[in-house]
Design a protein around this motif. Sequence first.
Motif, PDB file in Angstrom:
ATOM      1  N   ALA A  68       0.820  -1.209   0.000  1.00  0.00           N
ATOM      2  CA  ALA A  68       0.000   0.000   0.000  1.00  0.00           C
ATOM      3  C   ALA A  68       0.852   1.256   0.000  1.00  0.00           C
ATOM      4  N   LEU A  69       2.044   1.177   0.587  1.00  0.00           N
ATOM      5  CA  LEU A  69       2.962   2.321   0.618  1.00  0.00           C
ATOM      6  C   LEU A  69       3.800   2.422  -0.657  1.00  0.00           C
ATOM      7  N   GLY A  70       3.623   1.471  -1.563  1.00  0.00           N
ATOM      8  CA  GLY A  70       4.356   1.510  -2.824  1.00  0.00           C
ATOM      9  C   GLY A  70       5.788   1.038  -2.728  1.00  0.00           C
ATOM     10  N   VAL A  71       6.120   0.287  -1.687  1.00  0.00           N
ATOM     11  CA  VAL A  71       7.485  -0.233  -1.540  1.00  0.00           C
ATOM     12  C   VAL A  71       7.686  -1.356  -2.548  1.00  0.00           C
ATOM     13  N   GLY A  72       8.811  -1.295  -3.270  1.00  0.00           N
ATOM     14  CA  GLY A  72       9.041  -2.298  -4.302  1.00  0.00           C
ATOM     15  C   GLY A  72      10.507  -2.457  -4.654  1.00  0.00           C
ATOM     16  N   PRO A  73      10.805  -2.989  -5.825  1.00  0.00           N
ATOM     17  CA  PRO A  73      12.180  -3.252  -6.236  1.00  0.00           C
ATOM     18  C   PRO A  73      13.068  -2.014  -6.142  1.00  0.00           C
ATOM     19  N   GLY A  74      14.267  -2.211  -5.581  1.00  0.00           N
ATOM     20  CA  GLY A  74      15.219  -1.120  -5.422  1.00  0.00           C
ATOM     21  C   GLY A  74      15.073  -0.358  -4.126  1.00  0.00           C
ATOM     22  N   ASP A  75      13.991  -0.580  -3.417  1.00  0.00           N
ATOM     23  CA  ASP A  75      13.761   0.127  -2.151  1.00  0.00           C
ATOM     24  C   ASP A  75      14.368  -0.632  -0.975  1.00  0.00           C
ATOM     25  N   GLU A  76      14.479   0.069   0.155  1.00  0.00           N
ATOM     26  CA  GLU A  76      14.971  -0.521   1.397  1.00  0.00           C
ATOM     27  C   GLU A  76      13.959  -0.288   2.513  1.00  0.00           C
ATOM     28  N   VAL A  77      13.887  -1.256   3.426  1.00  0.00           N
ATOM     29  CA  VAL A  77      13.031  -1.148   4.605  1.00  0.00           C
ATOM     30  C   VAL A  77      13.900  -1.417   5.831  1.00  0.00           C
ATOM     31  N   VAL A  78      13.911  -0.479   6.751  1.00  0.00           N
ATOM     32  CA  VAL A  78      14.709  -0.625   7.968  1.00  0.00           C
ATOM     33  C   VAL A  78      13.899  -1.382   9.010  1.00  0.00           C
ATOM     34  N   THR A  79      14.479  -2.439   9.557  1.00  0.00           N
ATOM     35  CA  THR A  79      13.832  -3.225  10.602  1.00  0.00           C
ATOM     36  C   THR A  79      14.903  -3.833  11.497  1.00  0.00           C
ATOM     37  N   VAL A  80      14.530  -4.809  12.315  1.00  0.00           N
ATOM     38  CA  VAL A  80      15.479  -5.431  13.244  1.00  0.00           C
ATOM     39  C   VAL A  80      15.708  -6.889  12.855  1.00  0.00           C
ATOM     40  N   ALA A  81      16.824  -7.438  13.330  1.00  0.00           N
ATOM     41  CA  ALA A  81      17.169  -8.824  13.022  1.00  0.00           C
ATOM     42  C   ALA A  81      16.859  -9.769  14.174  1.00  0.00           C
ATOM     43  N   PHE A  82      16.559  -9.212  15.348  1.00  0.00           N
ATOM     44  CA  PHE A  82      16.212 -10.053  16.491  1.00  0.00           C
ATOM     45  C   PHE A  82      14.695 -10.089  16.605  1.00  0.00           C
ATOM     46  N   LYS A  97      14.698  -4.582  -0.081  1.00  0.00           N
ATOM     47  CA  LYS A  97      15.798  -5.155   0.697  1.00  0.00           C
ATOM     48  C   LYS A  97      15.657  -4.747   2.163  1.00  0.00           C
ATOM     49  N   PRO A  98      15.758  -5.717   3.093  1.00  0.00           N
ATOM     50  CA  PRO A  98      15.745  -5.350   4.512  1.00  0.00           C
ATOM     51  C   PRO A  98      17.105  -4.813   4.947  1.00  0.00           C
ATOM     52  N   VAL A  99      17.078  -3.767   5.737  1.00  0.00           N
ATOM     53  CA  VAL A  99      18.295  -3.209   6.339  1.00  0.00           C
ATOM     54  C   VAL A  99      18.131  -3.338   7.852  1.00  0.00           C
ATOM     55  N   PHE A 100      19.032  -4.095   8.470  1.00  0.00           N
ATOM     56  CA  PHE A 100      18.875  -4.416   9.881  1.00  0.00           C
ATOM     57  C   PHE A 100      19.585  -3.422  10.785  1.00  0.00           C
ATOM     58  N   VAL A 101      18.877  -3.038  11.859  1.00  0.00           N
ATOM     59  CA  VAL A 101      19.423  -2.151  12.885  1.00  0.00           C
ATOM     60  C   VAL A 101      19.459  -2.939  14.195  1.00  0.00           C
ATOM     61  N   ASP A 102      20.472  -2.691  15.015  1.00  0.00           N
ATOM     62  CA  ASP A 102      20.592  -3.405  16.286  1.00  0.00           C
ATOM     63  C   ASP A 102      19.480  -2.985  17.247  1.00  0.00           C
ATOM     64  N   VAL A 103      19.287  -3.792  18.295  1.00  0.00           N
ATOM     65  CA  VAL A 103      18.270  -3.518  19.307  1.00  0.00           C
ATOM     66  C   VAL A 103      18.926  -2.989  20.581  1.00  0.00           C
ATOM     67  N   ASP A 104      18.100  -2.436  21.452  1.00  0.00           N
ATOM     68  CA  ASP A 104      18.621  -1.991  22.744  1.00  0.00           C
ATOM     69  C   ASP A 104      18.699  -3.197  23.683  1.00  0.00           C
ATOM     70  N   PRO A 105      19.581  -3.163  24.698  1.00  0.00           N
ATOM     71  CA  PRO A 105      19.787  -4.332  25.555  1.00  0.00           C
ATOM     72  C   PRO A 105      18.734  -4.514  26.641  1.00  0.00           C
ATOM     73  N   VAL A 106      17.821  -3.563  26.788  1.00  0.00           N
ATOM     74  CA  VAL A 106      16.834  -3.634  27.872  1.00  0.00           C
ATOM     75  C   VAL A 106      15.529  -4.267  27.388  1.00  0.00           C
ATOM     76  N   ALA A 107      14.934  -3.692  26.347  1.00  0.00           N
ATOM     77  CA  ALA A 107      13.645  -4.184  25.853  1.00  0.00           C
ATOM     78  C   ALA A 107      13.773  -4.987  24.574  1.00  0.00           C
ATOM     79  N   PHE A 108      14.985  -5.076  24.002  1.00  0.00           N
ATOM     80  CA  PHE A 108      15.235  -5.810  22.757  1.00  0.00           C
ATOM     81  C   PHE A 108      14.495  -5.195  21.572  1.00  0.00           C
ATOM     82  N   ASN A 109      14.179  -3.918  21.669  1.00  0.00           N
ATOM     83  CA  ASN A 109      13.515  -3.218  20.566  1.00  0.00           C
ATOM     84  C   ASN A 109      14.510  -2.353  19.821  1.00  0.00           C
ATOM     85  N   LEU A 110      14.106  -1.893  18.642  1.00  0.00           N
ATOM     86  CA  LEU A 110      14.984  -1.110  17.776  1.00  0.00           C
ATOM     87  C   LEU A 110      15.698  -0.008  18.553  1.00  0.00           C
TER      88      LEU A 110
END
Length: 361
Positions: A68-82, A97-110
Amino acid sequence: MQFIDLKTPHQKYKAEIEGRMNAVLEHGAFIMGPEVAEVEKQLASYVGVKHCITTSSGTHSLEIALRALGVGPGDEVVTVAFTWISSAEVVPLVGAKPVFVDVDPVAFNLDVSKLEAAITPRTKAIMPVSLFGQMPDYAAINAIGAKHGIPVIEDGAQSFGATQNGQKSCGVTLIGSTSFFPAKPLGCYGDGGALFTSDDALAGKMRAIRTHGGEKRHHHTMVGTNGRFDTLQAAVLLGKLPHFAWEVAERNRIGARYSELLRDVCTVPEVVPGNTHVYAQYTIRAKERDALGAKLKEAGIPTAVYYPKCLHEQPVFAGTSAWGDLPVSEQASREVISLPMHPYLSEADQDKVVSAVKAAL
């Protein structure tokens, strides 16, 4: 002892759930029957947004949101790997393509402090995960998204019912997504999910994509999919929703009691100020996680590990990030272990779990 008790709530709500299901069996509208619209209205009201669009699964919800947001080929989406793989697998499903960002050590969230560095001209969405039952700092995440003109999608599959500064999970970003998989805080009796937004145009697009690309039969305005929520599953949720607030309160109480009793022997989940926690999983950390799990199994205590590997370690995502790029995520994946958790966990069973953990550690 049950790790997650799915039998007790059915027995307690049996009359309401089966009454709702029998009504569907009688009227026969098994696909997009009236219960679907009814549960969407109730869920939107609960979250505090204008629109709820139910879907066939939480995974499908995320894919529909990206489309719905029009994300497609050539684009990147930032998310987490845990997280569970569905949070990232939907990205290549739309060609991005997913781009992974580390999480915080307390809540394990982005980790918000690392978010901006991951944004490039190709970034078309930010998709944090509200892991284990509480939300990341969405005020900061939304601000960064707005600064760069990038929409934010909350993957709230594990946090439905939680709040942040009084706002409900799935209602704090442009699009919220959740899952009704049976083991989730609000679960149906099969697969199911939902999308939430107050944006009328986006809601229309997501409804169309869910039903083969059109809101009207035989009129297809875009390429869609079959992402519909079964009427019988909607009936299950309608039978369970009146009890959900009580279940959320019990999750809060039981989770807080676990933390009070275990804080001196292991790293317990901390509730971030401003948050409430629904403890989709009650997850502790222990250096000798596998040994602890083995000892608890011997004591008759069921456990689970969410998640033993980060997504960048999975073969399907090879090359996205190297080992060592996400040190907090990598360490957490080797130390976390989840204990029995559900709204019907008795204090006697909880005390048995606590005693076993203390003995093992």
